[in-house]
Design an enzyme around this catalytic site. Structure first.
Site, PDB file in Angstrom:
ATOM      1  N   HIS A  55      28.334 -89.446   1.183  1.00  0.00           N
ATOM      2  CA  HIS A  55      28.041 -88.854  -0.135  1.00  0.00           C
ATOM      3  C   HIS A  55      26.551 -88.974  -0.435  1.00  0.00           C
ATOM      4  O   HIS A  55      25.800 -89.582   0.314  1.00  0.00           O
ATOM      5  CB  HIS A  55      28.907 -89.474  -1.234  1.00  0.00           C
ATOM      6  CG  HIS A  55      28.603 -90.920  -1.530  1.00  0.00           C
ATOM      7  ND1 HIS A  55      28.828 -91.923  -0.629  1.00  0.00           N
ATOM      8  CD2 HIS A  55      28.098 -91.524  -2.642  1.00  0.00           C
ATOM      9  CE1 HIS A  55      28.488 -93.082  -1.172  1.00  0.00           C
ATOM     10  NE2 HIS A  55      28.034 -92.872  -2.385  1.00  0.00           N
ATOM     11  N   HIS A  57      24.509 -90.412  -2.736  1.00  0.00           N
ATOM     12  CA  HIS A  57      23.714 -91.457  -3.397  1.00  0.00           C
ATOM     13  C   HIS A  57      22.570 -91.950  -2.492  1.00  0.00           C
ATOM     14  O   HIS A  57      22.726 -92.063  -1.281  1.00  0.00           O
ATOM     15  CB  HIS A  57      24.607 -92.620  -3.830  1.00  0.00           C
ATOM     16  CG  HIS A  57      25.459 -92.280  -5.026  1.00  0.00           C
ATOM     17  ND1 HIS A  57      26.637 -92.910  -5.317  1.00  0.00           N
ATOM     18  CD2 HIS A  57      25.282 -91.345  -6.001  1.00  0.00           C
ATOM     19  CE1 HIS A  57      27.154 -92.394  -6.428  1.00  0.00           C
ATOM     20  NE2 HIS A  57      26.356 -91.441  -6.854  1.00  0.00           N
ATOM     21  N   ASP A  59      21.202 -94.688  -1.730  1.00  0.00           N
ATOM     22  CA  ASP A  59      21.333 -95.837  -0.818  1.00  0.00           C
ATOM     23  C   ASP A  59      22.194 -95.490   0.399  1.00  0.00           C
ATOM     24  O   ASP A  59      22.468 -96.353   1.238  1.00  0.00           O
ATOM     25  CB  ASP A  59      21.875 -97.075  -1.555  1.00  0.00           C
ATOM     26  CG  ASP A  59      23.237 -96.853  -2.191  1.00  0.00           C
ATOM     27  OD1 ASP A  59      23.460 -95.779  -2.764  1.00  0.00           O
ATOM     28  OD2 ASP A  59      24.087 -97.767  -2.106  1.00  0.00           O
ATOM     29  N   HIS A  60      22.602 -94.226   0.507  1.00  0.00           N
ATOM     30  CA  HIS A  60      23.353 -93.755   1.677  1.00  0.00           C
ATOM     31  C   HIS A  60      22.583 -92.695   2.475  1.00  0.00           C
ATOM     32  O   HIS A  60      22.954 -92.393   3.601  1.00  0.00           O
ATOM     33  CB  HIS A  60      24.710 -93.184   1.233  1.00  0.00           C
ATOM     34  CG  HIS A  60      25.569 -94.223   0.582  1.00  0.00           C
ATOM     35  ND1 HIS A  60      26.658 -94.777   1.194  1.00  0.00           N
ATOM     36  CD2 HIS A  60      25.456 -94.846  -0.618  1.00  0.00           C
ATOM     37  CE1 HIS A  60      27.193 -95.691   0.396  1.00  0.00           C
ATOM     38  NE2 HIS A  60      26.484 -95.753  -0.717  1.00  0.00           N
ATOM     39  N   HIS A 112      34.478 -91.080  -6.656  1.00  0.00           N
ATOM     40  CA  HIS A 112      33.185 -91.780  -6.799  1.00  0.00           C
ATOM     41  C   HIS A 112      32.092 -90.733  -7.052  1.00  0.00           C
ATOM     42  O   HIS A 112      31.319 -90.830  -7.992  1.00  0.00           O
ATOM     43  CB  HIS A 112      32.919 -92.585  -5.537  1.00  0.00           C
ATOM     44  CG  HIS A 112      31.604 -93.298  -5.527  1.00  0.00           C
ATOM     45  ND1 HIS A 112      31.304 -94.339  -6.372  1.00  0.00           N
ATOM     46  CD2 HIS A 112      30.497 -93.109  -4.749  1.00  0.00           C
ATOM     47  CE1 HIS A 112      30.062 -94.758  -6.130  1.00  0.00           C
ATOM     48  NE2 HIS A 112      29.554 -94.031  -5.155  1.00  0.00           N
ATOM     49  N   ASP A 138      31.810 -95.272  -0.268  1.00  0.00           N
ATOM     50  CA  ASP A 138      31.978 -95.968  -1.551  1.00  0.00           C
ATOM     51  C   ASP A 138      33.307 -95.593  -2.203  1.00  0.00           C
ATOM     52  O   ASP A 138      33.443 -95.644  -3.427  1.00  0.00           O
ATOM     53  CB  ASP A 138      30.826 -95.612  -2.507  1.00  0.00           C
ATOM     54  CG  ASP A 138      29.533 -96.316  -2.145  1.00  0.00           C
ATOM     55  OD1 ASP A 138      29.523 -97.108  -1.185  1.00  0.00           O
ATOM     56  OD2 ASP A 138      28.525 -96.064  -2.837  1.00  0.00           O
ATOM     57  N   HIS A 176      29.640-101.279   1.432  1.00  0.00           N
ATOM     58  CA  HIS A 176      29.020-102.397   0.702  1.00  0.00           C
ATOM     59  C   HIS A 176      29.773-103.705   0.929  1.00  0.00           C
ATOM     60  O   HIS A 176      30.992-103.709   1.099  1.00  0.00           O
ATOM     61  CB  HIS A 176      29.015-102.124  -0.814  1.00  0.00           C
ATOM     62  CG  HIS A 176      28.059-101.062  -1.243  1.00  0.00           C
ATOM     63  ND1 HIS A 176      26.733-101.311  -1.517  1.00  0.00           N
ATOM     64  CD2 HIS A 176      28.244 -99.737  -1.449  1.00  0.00           C
ATOM     65  CE1 HIS A 176      26.134-100.193  -1.881  1.00  0.00           C
ATOM     66  NE2 HIS A 176      27.030 -99.208  -1.844  1.00  0.00           N
TER      67      HIS A 176
HETATM   68 ZN   LIG Z   1      27.737 -94.265  -4.031  1.00  0.00          ZN
END
Ligand SMILES: [Zn+2]
Length: 268
Positions: A55, A57, A59-60, A112, A138, A176
């Site tokens: 996805h 975001h 941090d990905h 999410h 996530d 995570h």
């Molecule tokens: Zn995320």
């Protein structure tokens, strides 16, 4: 049989690296940062062949542009191609493709984010000991699940249910290390669940020496993850103590129980 190695990034992200034994080619999942991946590739003399994105975001995905040199495949959800960098292979629900000789299946799991997908590798080994692999981003965490930033509780619950129907031996690689805080909440919901108590003991020991608590298996999640257990009597009894009478009277299906559980966790 594929090997999966964790590369840690930021405070608590895992960038999973997938390779076959004695081969140089590898893939990574959700590289939010390029530097730790580049360091790992150099230290282990590996060649990055492709990238899987779950996805959009930051941090990905923030490491993708640096890592996606010529020839590196970048796989992500077609509908989210505006929000994903450098896609070379847009995929959708049900798409299958080959990764290091193994078939990967794409599952769409909105909740999410609306464009969240996960990657499932069923035939990781032809032997009876086969353990399929799930890269759950996530959406499904160890003992928990992602927050709903874009989707509804109904969507998220249906997405988790589709993952819960995969083979119990499936290894779950979430993005995570949230396990201990998730387990703390899970024990508030189900204080008498013995499997959950054991899992807390095991994971506390792992984290005391900075070891990952992942992968878990779907069987473990089904036994201990409250978000997959919203029809269990102890989960419902705990939920009832947290819910106004009028809201409780309206509870008619698992998606509504899931919604109440998720909002309890968000406040906890
Ligand atoms: Zn995320």
């Amino acid at each position: 049989m594929l090997e999966v190695h964790p590369i840690t990034a930021f405070n608590d992200n895992y960038i999973w690296l997938i390779k076959a034994p004695n081969q140089q080619n590898c893939w990574v999942v959700d590289p939010g940062d390029a530097a730790p991946v580049q360091d790992y590739l150099t230290a282990n003399n590996l060649n990055l062949e492709g990238i899987l994105l779950t996805h959009h975001h930051y941090d990905h995905i923030d490491g993708v542009t640096k890592l996606a040199k010529q020839g590196v495949q970048v796989v992500g959800f077609a509908k989210d191609s505006q929000r994903l960098p450098a896609l070379t292979k847009p995929v959708e629900e049900g798409t299958t493709f080959e990764l290091l000789g193994y078939a990967v299946k794409v599952m769409e799991v909105p909740g999410h984010t609306l464009g969240h997908i996960v990657y499932f590798i069923e035939g990781n080994d032809r032997k009876e000991t086969n353990q399929p692999l799930l890269f759950s981003g996530d959406t499904l965490f160890a003992a928990g699940c992602g927050r709903m930033f874009e989707g509804t509780a109904e969507q998220m619950q249906a997405s988790l249910q589709s993952l819960a129907n995969l083979p119990p031996a499936t290894q779950v690689f979430a993005a995570h290390e949230y396990t201990l805080s998730n387990l703390k909440f899970a024990l508030e919901v189900e204080p008498n669940n013995a499997a959950l108590q054991n899992r807390m003991t095991q994971c506390t020991q792992l984290r005391a020496t900075q070891q990952p608590t992942l992968p878990s298996t779907l069987a473990v999640e089904l036994a201990t993850n409250p978000f997959l257990r919203v029809t269990q009597p102890e989960v419902l009894a705990s939920l009832k103590t947290q819910t106004k009478e009028a809201d409780w009277a309206n509870l008619t299906n698992p998606a509504e129980a899931f919604k109440l559980l998720r909002s309890w966790k968000d406040k906890a």
